[in-house]
Design a protein around this motif. Structure first.
Motif, PDB file in Angstrom:
ATOM      1  N   LEU A  23     -41.643  30.839 -24.475  1.00 18.65           N
ATOM      2  CA  LEU A  23     -41.926  30.212 -25.757  1.00 18.65           C
ATOM      3  C   LEU A  23     -41.351  28.794 -25.819  1.00 18.65           C
ATOM      4  N   PRO A  24     -41.931  27.926 -26.615  1.00 19.92           N
ATOM      5  CA  PRO A  24     -41.377  26.578 -26.772  1.00 19.92           C
ATOM      6  C   PRO A  24     -39.994  26.636 -27.419  1.00 19.92           C
ATOM      7  N   ALA A  72     -55.083  36.807 -29.569  1.00 18.72           N
ATOM      8  CA  ALA A  72     -55.157  35.403 -29.156  1.00 18.72           C
ATOM      9  C   ALA A  72     -56.556  35.046 -28.674  1.00 18.72           C
ATOM     10  N   SER A  73     -57.191  35.941 -27.935  1.00 18.35           N
ATOM     11  CA  SER A  73     -58.544  35.671 -27.440  1.00 18.35           C
ATOM     12  C   SER A  73     -59.531  35.540 -28.590  1.00 18.35           C
ATOM     13  N   ALA A  74     -59.421  36.419 -29.575  1.00 18.85           N
ATOM     14  CA  ALA A  74     -60.325  36.347 -30.722  1.00 18.85           C
ATOM     15  C   ALA A  74     -60.145  35.044 -31.488  1.00 18.85           C
ATOM     16  N   LEU A  75     -58.917  34.624 -31.674  1.00 17.36           N
ATOM     17  CA  LEU A  75     -58.653  33.384 -32.394  1.00 17.36           C
ATOM     18  C   LEU A  75     -59.114  32.161 -31.601  1.00 17.36           C
ATOM     19  N   LEU A 132     -51.081  36.257 -20.310  1.00 23.44           N
ATOM     20  CA  LEU A 132     -50.100  35.466 -21.061  1.00 23.44           C
ATOM     21  C   LEU A 132     -49.293  34.527 -20.176  1.00 23.44           C
ATOM     22  N   GLY A 133     -49.480  34.620 -18.872  1.00 25.24           N
ATOM     23  CA  GLY A 133     -48.808  33.704 -17.956  1.00 25.24           C
ATOM     24  C   GLY A 133     -47.433  34.114 -17.521  1.00 25.24           C
ATOM     25  N   GLY A 135     -49.230  34.203 -26.713  1.00 24.86           N
ATOM     26  CA  GLY A 135     -50.680  34.059 -26.706  1.00 24.86           C
ATOM     27  C   GLY A 135     -51.153  32.975 -27.653  1.00 24.86           C
ATOM     28  N   LEU A 136     -50.583  32.926 -28.841  1.00 24.67           N
ATOM     29  CA  LEU A 136     -50.979  31.908 -29.811  1.00 24.67           C
ATOM     30  C   LEU A 136     -50.602  30.505 -29.330  1.00 24.67           C
ATOM     31  N   CYS A 137     -49.427  30.393 -28.734  1.00 22.63           N
ATOM     32  CA  CYS A 137     -49.035  29.080 -28.191  1.00 22.63           C
ATOM     33  C   CYS A 137     -49.982  28.635 -27.083  1.00 22.63           C
TER      34      CYS A 137
END
Length: 386
Positions: free
Chosen positions: A115-116, A308-311, A57-58, A20-22
């Motif tokens: 993830l990357p 992630a949405s909040a950020l 999240l895909g 989510g952060l990525c």
């Protein structure tokens, strides 16, 4: 300069939070203390709320493709009689998806693949996390170094070291009174249903069928903490010898060395907050619950998307963490209480009269009661990451 985060813990919740952060443009490092990603664990059921979070999240499509829908099954008694049937098709009509079953190892691999490269660091244990002189940074201390970031996500499990640091007066996890043994069969097993639970006196046996014909089984027992067996499979064969098919067949299809045994701990005392400073608690670190509703991983996935949405939408990290706490703490703690109550009225119930009363009530309940119970916890709408 982009925002950065350190996620402590490479389990389902930690990996989902990192994804989510990525996706919102953050630079993320996931720190996992295990040197080897053995993907220990058996199987998992994912309800609609977990699947919806994975869609945001895909990775929902990949998980669906690897999972087996649970259309048939329900709850039984040791002689094979039915207490309640599960209608997966009705759930699909209501929620857009049935419950699905997937090996934990497969789910972990799918999450890591999203993830990357180089994002995940293994064999590194976080000891502390603290604010720097600059209040916009957090320093994470490792056994052999340190990392700095704008945010730390503590997804380090039920025994979270960071939770104990943030809330030193909190009593921490307690033993639930139940222990669980589980495994995945070595080869396919002929099963008439996708998912079952069987309740005896102070015991539960269940299975989850997978796409390749194998199955996960679990046995949850009332027991003192710390009890272990030299040959756990032999003990279970004796314990469940008189229970209905396919329970003996599932045990016979299992290698003795594949049986996992864990005592179940939970956070009975709710945390006063899921965030402190620039550190957010997520998953079992925030709301470890018993498995009796199958919601532990789903709640962690909800955490990840909500964080992630909040950020992505709040102006500051502090405002985002305040929103995350406001949105996640009441719901996840409610689900944890409901899981505890479900265990007390289900697997943990041992008095013969109480068991008989419960079984009669379940048999007399209307056919849609099971669907309604699942909807109460699984019907959750995820926020957007845009």
């Amino acid at each position: 300069m982009s925002n950065s985060a350190v996620v402590v813990g490479g389990g389902i919740g930690g990996l989902a939070a990192a994804i989510g952060l990525c996706r919102i443009g953050w630079e993320v490092t996931v720190v996992e203390r295990s040197p080897v990603l053995a993907d220990a664990g058996a199987g998992i059921s994912l309800h609609a709320n977990g699947i919806r979070a994975l869609d945001v999240l895909g990775v929902g499509a990949e998980v669906r493709a690897a999972a087996r829908p649970q259309y048939t099954g329900g709850t039984r008694v040791p002689d094979g009689g039915w207490l309640a049937r599960m209608d997966g098709a009705a759930l699909e009509r209501e929620l857009g998806t049935p419950i699905v079953g997937i090996p934990r190892a497969v789910l972990h691999r799918l999450l890591r693949a999203a993830l990357p490269p180089g994002c995940l660091v293994t064999g590194a244990e976080v000891t502390t996390a603290e604010l720097r002189t600059d209040p916009g940074r957090v320093r994470v201390s490792l056994e052999d170094g340190a990392l700095e970031a704008d945010l730390v996500v503590a997804a380090d499990g039920v025994g979270s070291r960071l939770r104990a640091q943030l809330f030193p007066r909190h009593p921490g996890p307690v033993y639930s009174g139940s222990t669980v043994l589980r495994a995945i069969t070595e080869h396919p097993v002929e099963l008439a249903t996708d998912f079952e639970l069987t309740w005896g006196k102070g015991a539960e046996f269940g299975h989850i069928a997978f796409t390749d014909g194998r199955a996960e089984w679990h046995a949850v027992l009332n027991a003192p903490p710390g009890v272990r067996h030299e040959n756990a499979l032999a003990v279970l064969r004796r314990r469940f010898a008189a229970w209905h098919d396919p329970i003996p067949a599932l045990l016979d299809a299992t290698r003795p060395d594949s049986v996992l045994h864990h005592d179940i701990h939970e956070l009975v005392t709710p945390l006063p907050a899921f965030a402190a400073g620039r550190i957010a608690l997520l998953g079992d670190a925030a709301h470890a619950m018993t498995p009796h509703l199958g919601q532990g991983a789903c709640q962690a996935l909800e955490d990840a998307v909500t964080l992630a949405s909040a950020l992505a939408t709040e102006r500051t990290v502090g405002a985002a963490l305040a929103r995350y706490d406001t949105e996640r703490r009441p719901r996840s703690q409610y689900v944890a209480r409901a899981a505890r109550q479900a265990g007390r009225m289900g697997q943990q119930l041992s008095h013969p009269v109480a068991v008989a009363v419960r079984n009669t009530a379940l048999r007399l309940a209307p056919s849609h009661a099971t669907v309604r119970t699942i909807l109460r916890h699984a019907d959750w709408a995820p926020p957007s990451l845009i």
